[in-house]
Design an enzyme around this catalytic site. Sequence first.
Site, PDB file in Angstrom:
ATOM      1  N   GLY A 140      41.308  39.588  36.116  1.00 27.91           N
ATOM      2  CA  GLY A 140      40.554  38.926  35.061  1.00 27.91           C
ATOM      3  C   GLY A 140      39.139  38.569  35.455  1.00 27.91           C
ATOM      4  N   GLY A 175      36.867  36.546  36.834  1.00 28.20           N
ATOM      5  CA  GLY A 175      36.831  35.384  37.710  1.00 28.20           C
ATOM      6  C   GLY A 175      35.471  34.762  37.860  1.00 28.20           C
ATOM      7  N   LYS A 233      27.392  36.735  34.106  1.00 32.84           N
ATOM      8  CA  LYS A 233      28.100  36.909  35.372  1.00 32.84           C
ATOM      9  C   LYS A 233      27.593  35.875  36.359  1.00 32.84           C
ATOM     10  CE  LYS A 233      29.484  40.355  38.786  1.00 32.84           C
ATOM     11  NZ  LYS A 233      29.463  41.786  39.155  1.00 32.84           N
ATOM     12  N   ASP A 272      34.708  30.635  43.552  1.00 34.33           N
ATOM     13  CA  ASP A 272      34.054  29.535  42.832  1.00 34.33           C
ATOM     14  C   ASP A 272      33.423  29.967  41.517  1.00 34.33           C
ATOM     15  OD1 ASP A 272      31.840  30.964  43.671  1.00 34.33           O
ATOM     16  OD2 ASP A 272      31.174  29.484  45.136  1.00 34.33           O
ATOM     17  N   GLY A 273      33.581  31.251  41.152  1.00 33.75           N
ATOM     18  CA  GLY A 273      33.041  31.708  39.880  1.00 33.75           C
ATOM     19  C   GLY A 273      31.541  31.877  39.868  1.00 33.75           C
ATOM     20  N   ARG A 309      24.831  40.392  31.146  1.00 33.41           N
ATOM     21  CA  ARG A 309      25.337  41.763  31.060  1.00 33.41           C
ATOM     22  C   ARG A 309      25.582  42.130  29.593  1.00 33.41           C
ATOM     23  NH1 ARG A 309      29.768  43.209  35.517  1.00 33.41           N
ATOM     24  NH2 ARG A 309      31.202  42.270  34.019  1.00 33.41           N
ATOM     25  N   ASP A 340      40.569  48.219  37.568  1.00 33.27           N
ATOM     26  CA  ASP A 340      39.917  47.127  36.845  1.00 33.27           C
ATOM     27  C   ASP A 340      38.408  47.304  36.790  1.00 33.27           C
ATOM     28  OD1 ASP A 340      40.570  46.453  39.714  1.00 33.27           O
ATOM     29  OD2 ASP A 340      39.042  44.945  39.349  1.00 33.27           O
TER      30      ASP A 340
END
Length: 667
Positions: free
Chosen positions: A104, A106, A127, A139-140, A197, A308
Site C-alpha cells: 500500500g 506507505g 509523495k 515514517d511516511g 505526482r 506493486d
Amino acid sequence: MGVLEGLHFDNLALRTLPVDTKDGNERRPIPRACYARVKPTSVKNPRLVAASPSALALLDLDMSETDRKEFVEVMSGNMLLPGMDPAAHCYCGHQFGNFAGQLGDGAVIYLGEVINSAGARWEIQLKGAGLTPFSRQADGRKVLRSSIREFLASEALHHLGIATTRAGCITTSDTEVVRDVLYNGNPISERASLVLRIAPTFFRFGSFEIFKKPDTQTGRAGPSYDESRETEKEMLPVMLNHIIKTYFPDIWEDIPVHTDQSVGLRIKAEDRRRNMYLEFYFEVVRRTFQLVAAWQSVGFCHGVLNTDNMSILGLTIDYGPYGFLDRYDPEHVCNHSDDSGMYSYEAQPGRCFWNCEKLAEALAPLLDAGRARAQLDALYAQEYHRTYQRIMRQKLGLLELVDEENDAALVEDLLEVMHKTGADFTNTFRWLAMVELPPTSSHSSGSHPNGEASASPQAEDRASNGTSTSGSGEGAFLERILSSLATPQELAEAAQPRMHPHSLRVLLQFSHNDLLLASMGVTKDMLQQESARLQRSEELKRLDLAAKARADAEAWRGWLRRYRARLQQEVDAGADACRRIATMNGINPRYVLRNWIAQQAIDAAEKGDYNQVHRVLRLLENPYSDDAAVNLDANIGSNGKDVCKREMQYDGPVPQWAKGLCVSCSS
C-alpha cells in the site's frame, strides 16, 4: 490557464471502489477495501524547490501559481483545497519474486482526481506526505535527495517520449527526518520533502493481488483474502469494471446480467464479460512490453520491478534506485540491494513478463487464465521484440528496408562490441549519425526470396576492405569512440562479482549442496554468474592498455564494415540522408539523466541552492538538442562533471572517457 482554487475535482475512485470504514493513519491491515482515508501530516516552513511547467499544465495551472504561498501550502500537505478527499491506496506485491502481502501507499496520499479543461482525468498525489495505515515501520516521509531524483526522472522520461507518471513540483521544509544514508549505523537528519505526482491513475498490478490466498513460500495472504472467496467475488468485478470503463473506454462494454434472464442469455453475457476482461489483460500486457522496450532503447534501469511497481496503464511508476547506463553493461544493476541481479538491465524484459504472469493469476477468477497464458509468449514476441527492433533500427538509421533477422544480429553485435570495449551507451548511438550514407551504387540491387533487398556485391567489397568512398564522418566517429572507451582497469572493476571473492570461493566448495545454498539465499546459477564475473575481472586486470586499444580498434572497424554494407542497402532502396540523420537525432538522445547529473543538483539543493535543479530540468526538457547554449546554461559537460576546461573553468583532469565531448569546443 487556471488557478488552484479553480481545480475541478471528481474523485471517481473513492465513489466507485470500497473505502475502509475507519479513518486515520493508524498502521493496520485494510481488508475489503481499495482505499483508506487519511490526511497529510503538516510540515514546518514549506518552500518550493522546483516545478515542471508542462506537468502543471496538465492541471491547467500556470507557473505563476507557484509564486503563491497557497500553492506551497497545498503542495506540502499543509492545506487542502475544496474537493480534495485524501486517501491511501491498498495494494500488495511480489517483491524480488516473493509475495509480500499488504504493502500500500506507505508514504503517498491521494488528494483527488482533477478534470482539466480538455476533459482529461488526472489523479494527483503527494509523495512524502506522512504516515498512512500502510507505512509499516517507516515514517511516511521522503527527503530532498529522493524527491529530486523522482522529480527529475519523471520529467526526463516524459521528454524522452517514454510513458511515465509526471512530477508537478517539489517542496521541502524544516521538518526533520532521520535517515541512515550509507546504512553504516551513522544516521543523519534530513529535511522532509514532497513531490506532487500526476497520472490518470496509480493502479498497479499489485492492486489486484489483495485477494491472494496464503502464499506457499512466504505464508502471507492479501488483506482481502477469505477462505470463502466471497470478498473477491464481490470486489474484483467492481474494480475491473471501474478501471476498464474509466481508463480503457475502447474496451468497455456494458454487459448486464439479470437473474430473470434465461440460462442461455446469462451464459452468453458471462462469456462476453470474460472476453472483455481478457482484452483488458492483453492491452495491459501490450503496454507493458512496449514500455520495457522503450526503457531498453535508452538504457534505463528501473531497479525495483516488483508487481506493486507495475502500472496497469503501462507507465513508468515509483522511481527508486533507478539509473541510466553510462558504459554499456547488460548486467548493470542500479539497486545495491539486488544481490542476485534479478532486476538488472538485461533482465528487465523477462521480469516484466513474469509480472504479467502474476497479474493473470490475480485476475484468473474473471478471465480465461489458459488463454491469457497462451497469448503471453505471442504478445512478448509481437510487442516487445518487434517494438524493440523497430526502435533500434531507427537508432541505427535503417529506415527503408526491414531485414528482421540480420538487423537484429547487427544490433546485438553492436551491443557486444560496446560491452567488450567499454563504450558509452547514449553517446555511441548519438555519434553513429556521423557515419554518412555511402554513395548510390550503379548496380541493380539483389533481393531476398521474401522480396527484401540484399546487400550488393560492391557494398560487400567496400565493407570487407574497410574503405569508404563517401568522404563520410566515419573517421571522426572512430576517433571519437576509440578515444572515449573504458580502460582495462575500469572494466575490471565493473566486472567484479557482486559478492566478495573470498565468500564466492567458499560457497563454490558447497555448490553441490542445494539445501545449504538455499538456506543462504544462493543458487547454483548465481554462483556460476558470479564465477564468470570473477574470471572476466581477473582477465581484464591482466590486459595491457595498448593491447586493448588494438583489439578495440579492430572490433569497431569490423562492426562498421557490416554497418556500411547495411547502409548500402538503404541507399539502393532510395534512402534520404537528411531524413536518416533527422530520425537518428530525434530518437538518440544527446542527454539523459545520468546519476552524477542528478547528484550534482542534489548536492546544491541540500545547501539551499535550487538553481541547479532548474538547470537540469531545462536540459532534460531538450534531450535531443545539440544546442551548445542548452548545455552551457546547465553548467555541466556532455558526459562528465564539468569536463570542458575552456567554457566551464574546470581545472581538474579530463577523464579519458570524457575527452572530446564538449559540444562547444571539443576540448
